[in-house]
Scaffold this active site. Structure first.
Site, PDB file in Angstrom:
ATOM      1  N   GLY A  43      50.084  48.071  26.186  1.00  0.00           N
ATOM      2  CA  GLY A  43      48.696  47.701  26.402  1.00  0.00           C
ATOM      3  C   GLY A  43      48.174  48.516  27.578  1.00  0.00           C
ATOM      4  O   GLY A  43      48.693  49.588  27.895  1.00  0.00           O
ATOM      5  N   LEU A  44      47.171  48.012  28.269  1.00  0.00           N
ATOM      6  CA  LEU A  44      46.604  48.792  29.369  1.00  0.00           C
ATOM      7  C   LEU A  44      47.633  49.081  30.459  1.00  0.00           C
ATOM      8  O   LEU A  44      47.742  50.206  30.933  1.00  0.00           O
ATOM      9  CB  LEU A  44      45.405  48.057  29.963  1.00  0.00           C
ATOM     10  CG  LEU A  44      44.140  48.091  29.114  1.00  0.00           C
ATOM     11  CD1 LEU A  44      43.018  47.330  29.796  1.00  0.00           C
ATOM     12  CD2 LEU A  44      43.702  49.516  28.831  1.00  0.00           C
ATOM     13  N   GLY A  46      51.058  48.924  30.248  1.00  0.00           N
ATOM     14  CA  GLY A  46      52.183  49.701  29.751  1.00  0.00           C
ATOM     15  C   GLY A  46      51.821  51.125  29.402  1.00  0.00           C
ATOM     16  O   GLY A  46      52.535  52.075  29.775  1.00  0.00           O
ATOM     17  N   ARG A 331      35.508  30.433  35.790  1.00  0.00           N
ATOM     18  CA  ARG A 331      35.951  29.912  34.494  1.00  0.00           C
ATOM     19  C   ARG A 331      36.537  28.511  34.580  1.00  0.00           C
ATOM     20  O   ARG A 331      36.254  27.667  33.730  1.00  0.00           O
ATOM     21  CB  ARG A 331      36.982  30.870  33.895  1.00  0.00           C
ATOM     22  CG  ARG A 331      36.368  32.177  33.459  1.00  0.00           C
ATOM     23  CD  ARG A 331      37.416  33.150  32.971  1.00  0.00           C
ATOM     24  NE  ARG A 331      36.775  34.354  32.453  1.00  0.00           N
ATOM     25  CZ  ARG A 331      37.434  35.394  31.977  1.00  0.00           C
ATOM     26  NH1 ARG A 331      38.762  35.385  31.967  1.00  0.00           N
ATOM     27  NH2 ARG A 331      36.789  36.450  31.516  1.00  0.00           N
ATOM     28  N   GLU A 426      49.528  41.279  33.061  1.00  0.00           N
ATOM     29  CA  GLU A 426      49.546  39.822  32.920  1.00  0.00           C
ATOM     30  C   GLU A 426      50.963  39.261  32.944  1.00  0.00           C
ATOM     31  O   GLU A 426      51.155  38.069  33.165  1.00  0.00           O
ATOM     32  CB  GLU A 426      48.839  39.412  31.626  1.00  0.00           C
ATOM     33  CG  GLU A 426      48.557  37.923  31.524  1.00  0.00           C
ATOM     34  CD  GLU A 426      47.825  37.524  30.260  1.00  0.00           C
ATOM     35  OE1 GLU A 426      47.604  36.312  30.053  1.00  0.00           O
ATOM     36  OE2 GLU A 426      47.457  38.422  29.473  1.00  0.00           O
ATOM     37  N   ARG A 436      41.899  33.288  37.416  1.00  0.00           N
ATOM     38  CA  ARG A 436      41.464  34.690  37.381  1.00  0.00           C
ATOM     39  C   ARG A 436      39.960  34.771  37.175  1.00  0.00           C
ATOM     40  O   ARG A 436      39.411  34.141  36.274  1.00  0.00           O
ATOM     41  CB  ARG A 436      42.176  35.453  36.263  1.00  0.00           C
ATOM     42  CG  ARG A 436      41.689  36.900  36.135  1.00  0.00           C
ATOM     43  CD  ARG A 436      42.451  37.655  35.074  1.00  0.00           C
ATOM     44  NE  ARG A 436      42.185  37.179  33.726  1.00  0.00           N
ATOM     45  CZ  ARG A 436      41.148  37.552  32.982  1.00  0.00           C
ATOM     46  NH1 ARG A 436      40.231  38.368  33.484  1.00  0.00           N
ATOM     47  NH2 ARG A 436      41.006  37.096  31.748  1.00  0.00           N
TER      48      ARG A 436
END
Length: 637
Positions: A43-44, A46, A331, A426, A436
Site C-alpha cells: 500500500g502507500l 509498503g 471523528r 497503520e 486519528r
C-alpha cells in the site's frame, strides 16, 4: 518485562529529527547492494518504502497477497492528505499541525514522532506532485486545500474523492520502475504467515502461495511490515474484506509488543447498515462535512421526509454542541454525538440508525456544478448504493469501524521490540494516539515509507553485526513446520460451522461490547464470550478442501483464528484502561457526555507482550512525557 526504549533523540523538538539523521550510521553505496530487505505489503507505506529502499541500492523483496499492489486498501482513501504548507495563508504551520494531531489523539501519542510527521508532511506533497499526482488546483494553478475534522485551517490536499487511489498510483509507478530495474523482486499471491527470528533478530518470513499452497521461506537483513490495520476484527467495517491482522499478530507471537489495541476509530460518515447480508460497509469521505450539514429531527420518532421538516424543527447537533468546529468536529466526538442522537430516538432511516448529511444550503450557495466538481464521484457512489439522489435528498450516514490507531509497538526508528523488524503505516501505533484526525493516514504511510525507514533501516544495518543467514537455517525450517502444522490442524477439524459464521459472531461481540461505548461489565462479558467462541472454533470449524491449491476457506480460517485472539486482547486492553480518551470511551468515565481522561494513571502506551499459549499477556507501559504541549481537557466548543 520488555525494555520499551523509545530512543527519542535529545534536543529541541524542532531539531530532533535533523540532528538524529546526522548522528545515524550510513551504509556506503557499494555495500547496499549486499543487503536484502523484505517488505510485506505494498500500500502507500509498503510501496513507498520498497521503491525508496531500492532506489538507494538495497535488494528489496516485496510480498503481497493480491495479484497487484494496485489492490492495496490505500486505494480506498477518499478525502485527502494533510500537509502544513499554509498555501491558504490561514495561520497553519508545522507546529499547528503537530498540536492538532497531538490534541486530536487526546494526548496519547509520542511528541517526537508526531512532530516529525508534521515536519515531513511538507516534503510528501512535493514528492507526490513530482510523481504527477493530480491534486486539485485553484483557478490560477496553485494547489487547492480543504478542511478536515479537528482543524480550523485548510491543510488537506485532495484529488476529488479519489486521493488514496491517485497517491497509490504515484507510489506504484515508483515501485514498478524499480521492479523493471531489477531492484525489487515482486512476489504476488504470497501471504506472510510467520516471522523468522534468528539470534534475537528478525531475519525473514514464511509465506504461503495462495494459488499453489506452496510454503516457502525468505531471508533478509531487515523486515518491514506494512500490512495495514485490524478493523475487520469487527467483521463489518469500511476496510477491504481481505484486510486482516495475521502478519502483525504472528509477529506479536514471536515477541513484538502490541500497543494500544483498544484504540479503534469509528468514522462518523458511513452508509448505514442495511441488513445481515452485508459483508462490509462503505465510507463517505469526511471531506463531505466541509459543505454538508449534519442534523436530525428535534422530535423523537419524526418519520417525515427531510424536506417536510422545517428548519425550526431540525437539530444541527454538531453545530449546536461544538460551535467552534461545527460539522468538522473530530471523528470520535462526531461519531458519539450521532450515536447519542439515535439512542435518543431521533435517528432517521430504517431502524433509526442514521443521521442526515445535508447539502441543500451548499448547493443553494455555491451551485450544483461546484458541489459536483468537489464531490461528484462520492455522490455517484452513494446513489448507486442507496438509490437516493444526494443532490435532491440529504445523505443518511451512521458511524462505522474505520481505522485502528493501535498496532505493533515501535520506537523512534519505527522498529518493533524484535530487532530488525520495522513496522510502517497503520500496522504500527506510533503517531495517532487515541484518535486519528482525518487525512492523516495517507500522510503517515508516505512519511514512513519515503522519508523515515530509508534512514532508520540503513542505521540498523550499519550498526548491527549480522551473521550470514539463508533459508536453510534451522529457525526457518522450524517456522515452516509450524505453519504446515497449523494448516493441517485447520483441515483436520472437519466441524459443522463455516469460518464466516465465526467471524460474524466475533464481530457482533466486539461491536456490542468493545465498539463506540464500553463498560467494565460489558468487556468482562465479552472476554467470556470470546473464550467460548475460541473453544468452539477449534473444535467445530469446517475448512473443506486441501492446502495444496487455492483454498479461500483455509486462508480465512487463519485470519479469523488470529482475529479471535486479537479481539480478546482488545477487550483486555479496554478493560485495563479505566478512562475515556479518543476512540476509547468508557461509559463510567465521562463528564457531561464528554470523554474524561485520567492523566495521572493512564498517560502511557500500553504495550502487550505475548506470554505463551494459554497464558495471560503481560502489560508493559511506556510513559508519555509532554514537554512541549500542555495536557488539557480536549474541547472543540
Amino acid at each position: 518485562m520488555l525494555d520499551l526504549n523509545a530512543k527519542t533523540p535529545s534536543g529541541p523538538l524542532e531539531q530532533k529529527w535533523d540532528q538524529y539523521r546526522f548522528s545515524m550510521k550510513l551504509v556506503n553505496p557499494a555495500n547496499k547492494r549486499r543487503h536484502n530487505v523484505i517488505i510485506v505489503g505494498a500500500g502507500l507505506a509498503g510501496a513507498s518504502a520498497a521503491a525508496t529502499m531500492s532506489e538507494l541500492g538495497y535488494n528489496v523483496s516485496c510480498f503481497v497477497y493480491h495479484d497487484t499492489p494496485r489492490r492495496a486498501h490505500s486505494i480506498a482513501a477518499q478525502g485527502g492528505i494533510n500537509a502544513a504548507k499554509n498555501y491558504q495563508n490561514d495561520g497553519d504551520s508545522v507546529r499547528r499541525l503537530f498540536y492538532d494531531t497531538i490534541k486530536g489523539g487526546d494526548f496519547r501519542a509520542r511528541e517526537a514522532n508526531v512532530y516529525r510527521l508534521a515536519q515531513l508532511s511538507v516534503n510528501i506533497i512535493d514528492q507526490c506532485v513530482a510523481q504527477g499526482v493530480p491534486f486539485a488546483r485553484e483557478y490560477g494553478g496553485l494547489l487547492a486545500n480543504r478542511s478536515f475534522g479537528g482543524a480550523q485551517v485548510s491543510r488537506t490536499f485532495y484529488a476529488r474523492g479519489q486521493t488514496g487511489q491517485q497517491l497509490l498510483l504515484g507510489a506504484y509507478s515508483a515501485l514498478e520502475r524499480q521492479i523493471a530495474l531489477k531492484g525489487v523482486q515482486m512476489h504476488t499471491f504470497e501471504e506472510m504467515l510467520d516471522v523468522v527470528v534468528v539470534d534475537g533478530h528478525a531475519r525473514g518470513i514464511v509465506t504461503r502461495n495462495l494459488l499453489t499452497g506452496k510454503i516457502t521461506s525468505h531471508a533478509a537483513d531487515a523486515v518491514v511490515l506494512a500490512t495495514g490495520g485490524y478493523g475487520n476484527v469487527f467483521y463489518l467495517s469500511t476496510n477491504a474484506m481481505l484486510s486482516n491482522t495475521t502478519a502483525t499478530w504472528r509477529a506479536y507471537k514471536k515477541g513484538a509488543a502490541f500497543a494500544n489495541p483498544c484504540y479503534t476509530q469509528i468514522h462518523p460518515t458511513c452508509i448505514p447498515v442495511s441488513g445481515d447480508h452485508q459483508s462490509k460497509l462503505t465510507l463517505m469521505s469526511e471531506s463531505l462535512r466541509n459543505d454538508g450539514r449534519v442534523w436530525v429531527p428535534i422530535k423523537r420518532g419524526d418519520n417525515r421526509a427531510p424536506a417536510a421538516i422545517p428548519e425550526a424543527e431540525r437539530d444541527y447537533f454538531l453545530e449546536r454542541k461544538y460551535p467552534s468546529f461545527g460539522n468538522l468536529a473530530p471523528r470520535d466526538i462526531s461519531s458519539r454525538a450521532a450515536k447519542e442522537a439515535c439512542d435518543d430516538g431521533r435517528g432517521v432511516g430504517p431502524g433509526g440508525l442514521g443521521v442526515y448529511l445535508d447539502f441543500a444550503d451548499a448547493i443553494k450557495r455555491l451551485g450544483k456544478d461546484t458541489i459536483a466538481e468537489r464531490y461528484g464521484n462520492l455522490f455517484d457512489m452513494y446513489q448507486r448504493i442507496t438509490d437516493e439522489n444526494p443532490y435532491e435528498r440529504p445523505m443518511r450516514i451512521y458511524p462505522a469501524v474505520h481505522y485502528t490507531m493501535g498496532g505493533l509497538w515501535v520506537d523512534y526508528n519505527l522498529m518493533s521490540t524484535i530487532p530488525g523488524l520495522h513496522v510502517a503505516g497503520e500496522a504500527n501505533f506510533s503517531d495517532h494516539g487515541a484518535n486519528r484526525l482525518g487525512a492523516s493516514a495517507l500522510m503517515q504511510g508516505l512519511a514512513d515509507g519515503y522519508f523515515v525507514l530509508p534512514y532508520t533501516i540503513g542505521d540498523y544495518i550499519a550498526s548491527t553485526k549480522l551473521a550470514k543467514v539463508d533459508n536453510t537455517h534451522a529457525e526457518f525450517k522450524a517456522a515452516e513446520e509450524s505453519v504446515r502444522a497449523q494448516t493441517k490442524r485447520f483441515l483436520d477439524i472437519k466441524g459443522k460451522r463455516t469460518v464466516d459464521s465465526f467471524h460474524k459472531e466475533l464481530g457482533k461481540i466486539m461491536w456490542e461490547y468493545c465498539g463506540m461505548a464500553r463498560t467494565k461489565e460489558g468487556l468482562t462479558k465479552a472476554l467470556e464470550l470470546i473464550a467460548a467462541l475460541k473453544g468452539e472454533f477449534w473444535s467445530n470449524v469446517n475448512v473443506p478442501g486441501s492446502g495444496d491449491n487455492l483454498n479461500q476457506a483455509l486462508e480465512n480460517a487463519g485470519r479469523v483464528a488470529d482475529f479471535i485472539e486479537l479481539g480478546e486482547l482488545m477487550c483486555r486492553d479496554a478493560l485495563a484502561r479505566e478512562e475515556s480518551c479518543g476512540g476509547h470511551f468508557r461509559v463510567e468515565y465521562q463528564d457531561a457526555g464528554e470523554a474524561k481522561r485520567n492523566d495521572d494513571d493512564f498517560a502511557y502506551v500500553a504495550a502487550w507482550e505475548f506470554a505463551g499459549e494459554g497464558k495471560a499477556p503481560i502489560l508493559n507501559k511506556e510513559p508519555l512525557v509532554y514537554e512541549n504541549v500542555h495536557l488539557s481537557t480536549r474541547s472543540y466548543k
